[in-house]
Design a protein around this motif. Sequence first.
Motif: not given
Length: 308
Positions: A166-190
């Motif tokens: 399944l191909a998803i169109g996330h770009n580098l910025d999307d991934i960086a945002q998702a990483v930061m969001m999960n860091y900030i929320k402390g959601d290591i599983n996600k």
Amino acid sequence: ADIMKCSLCKTNPKIYYQRHSGLNFCKECFIKYILKRARKTIGRKNITKDMTIIVGLSGGKDSLVMAHVLKELYKPIPNTRIIGVMVDEGIEGYRKEGITHAIEFCEEYNMEYKIATFKETVGYNLDEIVKIAKEKNVNLNPCTFCGVIRRKILNKVSLNENADYLAIGHNLDDIAQAVMMNYIKGDINKLAILGKDAGSSLFVKRMKPLQDIPEHEVLLFADLIGLNYHKDPCPYSSISYRAEVSDIVENLEKKHPGTSYSIVSGFKKLIEHIPVEKNMSICKYCGEAGSSEICKSCALLENLGIRV
Ligand code: SF4
Ligand code: ZN
Ligand code: ZN
């Protein structure tokens, strides 16, 4: 060196200066560069015959650039199926136009496509779900619902089509945002799930061909190849937590070019050390794959008292 000329072919006029590398690109060299970059991300072993790839198409620039890139990369490869899937969440005044763009794209590129709706999958469209949540005073971000149900639909279509990816169109910025969001929320599983496949046949493998390409380069590429894409933002996007995190990362990137790259590359090193919880099971309500006995989609709907 001539600063007005392309650093690669040294002939054509430059149209883009890449800050982090210091390179100038002409139109042709930039287009080639983006395709090469995506090919590297997808990996040689995946650009092979007899592949079926489901491509999630919103009609926005990212999904259509991704589809264009996949079509180009797989053009010389025999017997590949690339199928577009548009998910209609049911967002008044927004989604229909995106789907129209996606359909136009598929017709122009001679690409098979399907449209799947929230309504037929979970019985309600997103606007209705948001309204019910408000009435019941359930404080939930529309994007949470939207993402969970969309993922469920795309996974289902992919399994039905026996897709390899399944191909998803996330770009580098999307991934960086998702990483930061999960860091900030402390959601290591996600965070771990973001970087790895679930490793279960109940979930189709994912590919993100644009994951190493920053958003502004995706935008430039879209304009250079003359893509006609849906430009409006989703009416729900501004109230998302992601939008706030996005502002922070964007500001950092402006002052410190390369920030998004380093967020993502640090994350890639880190996830090697995070185990993914692999407790797969079948949802007792809908029969689909989940990480517990009730899948996320059914759990959200049950919480609102509207599970069908
Ligand atoms: Fe869905 Fe949120 Fe994206 Fe809108 S912005 S389409 S609600 S995930
Ligand atoms: Zn050039
Ligand atoms: Zn379920």
